[in-house]
Design a protein around this motif. Structure first.
Motif, short mmCIF file in Angstrom:
data_model
loop_
_atom_site.label_atom_id
_atom_site.label_comp_id
_atom_site.label_asym_id
_atom_site.label_seq_id
_atom_site.Cartn_x
_atom_site.Cartn_y
_atom_site.Cartn_z
N LEU A 103 0.81 -1.21 0.00
CA LEU A 103 0.00 0.00 0.00
C LEU A 103 0.85 1.26 0.00
CD1 LEU A 103 -2.76 -1.02 2.59
CD2 LEU A 103 -2.67 -1.48 0.12
N ALA A 104 0.20 2.39 -0.28
CA ALA A 104 0.89 3.68 -0.24
C ALA A 104 1.31 4.02 1.18
CB ALA A 104 -0.01 4.78 -0.80
N ARG A 105 0.46 3.70 2.14
CA ARG A 105 0.79 3.95 3.54
C ARG A 105 1.93 3.06 3.99
NH1 ARG A 105 -2.02 1.47 8.51
NH2 ARG A 105 0.17 1.74 9.01
N SER A 106 2.56 3.43 5.09
CA SER A 106 3.69 2.65 5.59
C SER A 106 3.47 2.35 7.07
CB SER A 106 4.99 3.43 5.35
OG SER A 106 6.10 2.69 5.78
N TYR A 107 4.35 2.85 7.94
CA TYR A 107 4.20 2.69 9.38
C TYR A 107 4.55 4.01 10.03
CZ TYR A 107 9.33 2.42 9.58
OH TYR A 107 10.67 2.71 9.48
N MET A 208 0.20 9.05 -3.59
CA MET A 208 1.23 9.70 -2.79
C MET A 208 0.95 11.19 -2.65
SD MET A 208 3.06 7.19 -1.92
CE MET A 208 4.49 8.00 -1.20
N PRO A 209 1.17 11.76 -1.47
CA PRO A 209 0.82 13.17 -1.23
C PRO A 209 1.84 14.18 -1.74
CG PRO A 209 1.68 12.19 0.78
CD PRO A 209 1.61 11.09 -0.24
N ILE A 210 2.95 13.71 -2.31
CA ILE A 210 4.00 14.60 -2.79
C ILE A 210 4.55 14.10 -4.12
CG2 ILE A 210 4.78 15.40 -0.51
CD1 ILE A 210 7.01 13.26 -0.72
N THR A 229 4.21 11.50 6.34
CA THR A 229 3.65 10.62 7.38
C THR A 229 2.22 11.00 7.74
OG1 THR A 229 5.89 10.43 8.30
CG2 THR A 229 4.07 9.61 9.64
N ALA A 230 1.99 12.28 8.03
CA ALA A 230 0.66 12.71 8.47
C ALA A 230 -0.42 12.46 7.42
CB ALA A 230 0.70 14.18 8.90
N PRO A 231 -0.27 12.96 6.20
CA PRO A 231 -1.35 12.74 5.21
C PRO A 231 -1.53 11.27 4.81
CG PRO A 231 0.54 13.82 4.19
CD PRO A 231 0.77 13.86 5.66
N LEU A 232 -0.46 10.50 4.77
CA LEU A 232 -0.58 9.09 4.39
C LEU A 232 -1.34 8.28 5.44
CD1 LEU A 232 2.75 7.87 2.73
CD2 LEU A 232 0.47 8.00 1.71
N HIS A 233 -1.32 8.75 6.69
CA HIS A 233 -1.90 7.94 7.76
C HIS A 233 -3.09 8.60 8.44
CE1 HIS A 233 2.27 6.44 7.22
NE2 HIS A 233 1.66 5.28 7.32
N GLY A 234 -3.68 9.59 7.76
CA GLY A 234 -4.95 10.11 8.23
C GLY A 234 -4.89 11.19 9.28
N ASN A 239 1.55 18.28 13.57
CA ASN A 239 1.27 18.50 15.00
C ASN A 239 0.20 17.54 15.51
OD1 ASN A 239 3.13 20.71 15.26
ND2 ASN A 239 1.65 21.98 14.15
N ASP A 240 -0.80 17.28 14.67
CA ASP A 240 -1.83 16.31 15.03
C ASP A 240 -1.22 14.92 15.15
OD1 ASP A 240 -4.53 15.33 15.42
OD2 ASP A 240 -4.49 14.62 13.35
N TYR A 241 -0.34 14.58 14.22
CA TYR A 241 0.35 13.29 14.27
C TYR A 241 1.17 13.15 15.55
CZ TYR A 241 4.26 10.07 13.34
OH TYR A 241 5.23 9.10 13.46
#
Length: 338
Positions: A103-107, A208-210, A229-234, A239-241
């Protein structure tokens, strides 16, 4: 009898403590791989030391950022687990076992779902086996959050958290100054390379976001986490992450015996990761050492053959019987070792 850590004179520097174990790795233990399919269609790999048997203890090893079974601390822990006659398994984060995840997301530092899935599978197939875990750096933050978010539903009998960046924003800022920037540069390059592979994968490019050009500009963890990291994982933004994923706030909710180990001279950390007494659950034992670097804790030997504190302490804590709350006089153990 609790062991204490004292560095040798030649390893007093936090950078010697951090870099030396990375250079002088022990021989890699023989492991076999088990692929674990995830509910969202992705996968993670587990590397097993020996054959697990129902009823026998199992130690789950959770590596740090861009780590794997080859990481120096994972190798040493596998060896010590074998000496202690324990089955051990390295839980790889997505994309860290030598093969890109699907997937596009990672960890990320607060992703407890994959760890929870691994533990649930282990409990399903080995229902009578007590489960233990040790998490290093990013993996330690994940483990701390798992313990605190699951509370009494944690499947672990005991857990050890080592050199965890429990306040992610402060740690990201720390890596932007001084010698610590070298560690950031090394890790960012590995993350960029992994993201570039995804940008070059036709099925993932649009997710991908970039762009490739934007990726090259992300030279700090703060920027990388904000744009990738932030956009890929919601998450809303970096700062929210950091707020949702930092493990510090979860320590007070832990209900299973958990040991947290930090070094004050850790070049990845600031004093903001150090919990106050009120932030610790009665089931958390906290060790703060003056020296030790980042996942170092070289305690003796010689530079070409160092001896380490961590594995001995981890096995000692795991083998302790009874509840942490009844083993110490204070409501929570906040210990500073000098």
């Amino acid at each position: 009898m609790k062991t204490l850590f004292t560095p040798p004179w030649w390893a007093a520097s936090p950078h010697v403590q951090t870099i030396l174990p990375f250079i002088f790795k022990v021989a890699r233990p023989i492991t076999f791989r088990q692929r674990q399919e995830l509910p969202d269609g992705d996968f993670i790999d587990l590397d097993w030391l020996g054959q697990a048997q129902n009823g026998a203890p199992i130690l789950v090893i959770i590596h740090g950022l861009e780590g794997n079974t080859e990481s120096h601390y994972a190798r040493r822990m596998l060896i010590e687990a074998k000496k202690a006659k324990m089955s051990a398994v390295v839980h790889h984060h997505r994309g860290c076992s030598g093969e890109p995840n699907r997937l596009a997301r990672s960890y990320h530092s607060g992703d407890v779902n994959d760890l929870a899935h691994t533990l649930e599978q282990l409990k399903h197939y080995y229902p009578d086996s007590p489960l233990y875990a040790v998490g290093y750096s990013l993996g330690g933050n994940v483990l701390a959050k798992y313990q605190g978010s699951k509370k009494q539903h944690s499947l672990l009998e005991r857990a050890v958290v080592v050199s965890a960046p429990l306040t992610l924003g402060a740690c990201a800022k720390r890596l932007e100054s001084g010698f610590s920037t070298l560690y950031q540069r090394f890790l960012i390059k590995r993350l960029q390379h992994k993201m570039l592979d995804k940008l070059n994968t036709a099925d993932l490019t649009e997710q991908m976001p970039i762009t490739k050009e934007q990726l090259k500009m992300l030279n700090t963890f703060y920027l990388f986490d904000d744009k990738v990291t932030a956009p890929l994982h919601g998450f809303i933004d970096v700062n929210d992450y950091y707020q949702q994923s930092s493990g510090l706030g979860y320590l007070q909710h832990i209900t299973k015996p958990t040991l947290v180990i930090h070094a004050k001279d850790d070049p990845f950390m600031t004093d903001e990761v150090i919990p106050k007494q009120a932030q610790l659950s009665p089931m958390v034992e906290y060790e703060l050492h003056e020296c030790g670097g980042h996942v170092g804790f070289v305690e003796g030997g010689w530079p070409w053959k160092p001896r380490f504190y961590l594995e001995r302490r981890i096995i000692e804590f795991i083998r302790t019987t009874g509840d942490t709350a009844t083993e110490h006089d204070t409501s929570a153990s906040l210990v500073s070792h000098k």
